[in-house]
Design an enzyme around this catalytic site. Sequence first.
Site, PDB file in Angstrom:
ATOM      1  N   ASP A 235      15.554   8.360  -9.823  1.00 43.03           N
ATOM      2  CA  ASP A 235      15.596   9.506  -8.914  1.00 43.03           C
ATOM      3  C   ASP A 235      14.465  10.458  -9.280  1.00 43.03           C
ATOM      4  OD1 ASP A 235      16.546  11.039  -6.825  1.00 43.03           O
ATOM      5  OD2 ASP A 235      18.001  12.118  -8.058  1.00 43.03           O
TER       6      ASP A 235
ATOM      7  N   HIS B 171      12.819  22.494  -3.378  1.00 42.59           N
ATOM      8  CA  HIS B 171      14.061  22.266  -4.118  1.00 42.59           C
ATOM      9  C   HIS B 171      13.898  22.605  -5.600  1.00 42.59           C
ATOM     10  CE1 HIS B 171      17.794  20.459  -5.473  1.00 42.59           C
ATOM     11  NE2 HIS B 171      17.120  19.682  -6.305  1.00 42.59           N
TER      12      HIS B 171
ATOM     13  N   ARG C 256      17.338  28.668 -14.218  1.00 44.25           N
ATOM     14  CA  ARG C 256      16.497  29.134 -15.331  1.00 44.25           C
ATOM     15  C   ARG C 256      15.945  30.530 -15.067  1.00 44.25           C
ATOM     16  NH1 ARG C 256      15.170  23.703 -14.918  1.00 44.25           N
ATOM     17  NH2 ARG C 256      13.442  24.217 -13.572  1.00 44.25           N
TER      18      ARG C 256
ATOM     19  N   GLU D 299      23.115  15.691  -2.382  1.00 46.61           N
ATOM     20  CA  GLU D 299      21.667  15.901  -2.371  1.00 46.61           C
ATOM     21  C   GLU D 299      21.100  15.043  -1.255  1.00 46.61           C
ATOM     22  OE1 GLU D 299      20.166  15.293  -6.408  1.00 46.61           O
ATOM     23  OE2 GLU D 299      20.431  17.443  -6.758  1.00 46.61           O
TER      24      GLU D 299
ATOM     25  N   GLU E  29      18.502  13.027   0.326  1.00 54.25           N
ATOM     26  CA  GLU E  29      17.317  12.320  -0.168  1.00 54.25           C
ATOM     27  C   GLU E  29      17.048  11.103   0.713  1.00 54.25           C
ATOM     28  OE1 GLU E  29      17.220  11.591  -4.375  1.00 54.25           O
ATOM     29  OE2 GLU E  29      18.531  13.303  -4.849  1.00 54.25           O
TER      30      GLU E  29
ATOM     31  N   ASP F 158      22.640  11.624  -3.068  1.00 51.98           N
ATOM     32  CA  ASP F 158      22.805  11.636  -4.521  1.00 51.98           C
ATOM     33  C   ASP F 158      23.861  12.682  -4.882  1.00 51.98           C
ATOM     34  OD1 ASP F 158      22.404  11.314  -7.231  1.00 51.98           O
ATOM     35  OD2 ASP F 158      20.646  12.618  -7.292  1.00 51.98           O
TER      36      ASP F 158
ATOM     37  N   TYR G  99      22.709  19.280 -18.935  1.00 51.73           N
ATOM     38  CA  TYR G  99      21.365  18.763 -18.620  1.00 51.73           C
ATOM     39  C   TYR G  99      20.281  19.109 -19.626  1.00 51.73           C
ATOM     40  CZ  TYR G  99      19.013  22.981 -16.847  1.00 51.73           C
ATOM     41  OH  TYR G  99      18.393  24.197 -16.741  1.00 51.73           O
TER      42      TYR G  99
ATOM     43  N   THR H  28      16.079  15.701  -3.912  1.00 49.88           N
ATOM     44  CA  THR H  28      16.568  16.520  -2.809  1.00 49.88           C
ATOM     45  C   THR H  28      15.406  17.044  -1.969  1.00 49.88           C
ATOM     46  OG1 THR H  28      18.337  17.221  -4.253  1.00 49.88           O
ATOM     47  CG2 THR H  28      18.009  18.512  -2.252  1.00 49.88           C
TER      48      THR H  28
END
Length: 409
Positions: free
Chosen positions: A122, A129, A138, A195, A197, A229, A240, A345
């Site tokens: 992916d 995105h 973040r 997502e 895609e 997704d 993550y 995405t």
Amino acid sequence: MKNWLNVSDLHDFSIHNLPYGVFMDGDTPSICMAIGDDILNLRKAAALGIFDGLNIDTSVFQSEILNDFISTGKASWSAFRAFIQNALCDENSAIYANREALLTPQEGAKMLLPLHIGDYTDFYSSIEHATNVGKMFRDPANALLPNWRHIPVGYHGRASSIVVSGTDIKRPSGQTLPPDATAPVYGPTKRLDFELEMAFVVGKSTELGDQVSTTDAEDHIFGMTVFNDWSARDIQKWEYVPLGPFLAKNFASTISPWIVTMEALEPFRCESVKQDPEVLPYLKYEGDKNFDINLEVDLTPEGKSAATICKSNFKYMYWNMAQQLAHHTVNGCNINVGDMMASGTISGKDENSYGSMLELCWGGKKDIALNDGETRKFILDGDTITMRAFCENDSVRVGFGESIGKIVG
Ligand code: MN
């Protein structure tokens, strides 16, 4: 194009499309094509000897998956497509003579996963995105990480959990860190998302150590499909860092049952977004490498009507498929026929073009309006997500069908 089925050139499955799939013919998985509202049974046609004059090993049509046919190569895909197009326009063709045996309505037919997908990658190739997620997860001031404009960022997913449209998806459980908590908890995800895609199917393998250039990349791509997704945002947020997505992503992905060939997409080729700064030489490319593919997402609550909550387009992608494949193989990583590589995405600039609920509800801050006053932030049990993709100009339409998945608790 005049054909004896009288399928309009503006039908999703016009004679200009002819996507491949696999359906259940009685008890037998059968390789097939979509034409209009029908399925053309290629397994049966091969068994009748209809393809015997073609320079192709017709035993590939007796397989339960498309991989062997795809392995026959680009020249063979093209010749076979031309043969079928001609046959559908010719009332003297063997397909016309056997049409009652070879055609089945799509409505009510059971479609199967059409490929053996050995590996799934992916990417993360939409700048809108990546910027939106960077702002939410973040730093709003430095949303894109320093590598993003230099590398088509991606990760390796799980091929085992890719399912065909119509498969129910069980809400995943896992670890999350609730807001203001100091220790994680276990339970069903509270932030289940899709997502939007597109994915491409590798059509030509490489050996370990080989590199694929951007010039040769399209020889290695058989076709494309719609790809959902599914993602669990609360699990993702906790897991993550430092190695990227893991259990938030690998519980399921849903593809449409039809693989549209690159030849069918040729009229919809378009320019890519201008890349700045300049990319390294192995990522440079010539010509138009993107495609104008309209994308839509519907959310349908249990027992209610569908609401379209996103309209986007594949052409918004910052990194194109040729660059993705060149990057994927630049270190000598080998690829195999049937491997699936998803775009990431696909969001556009407008708020209604965001390709995930995370972005549409802006991290939970806004409601997404559905019909009859109903709203969502993330997906509830009983909700169905339907993704559609189609290309269209004044004279021709090429559709991908739908990726449909219902969430069950
Ligand atoms: Mn993804």
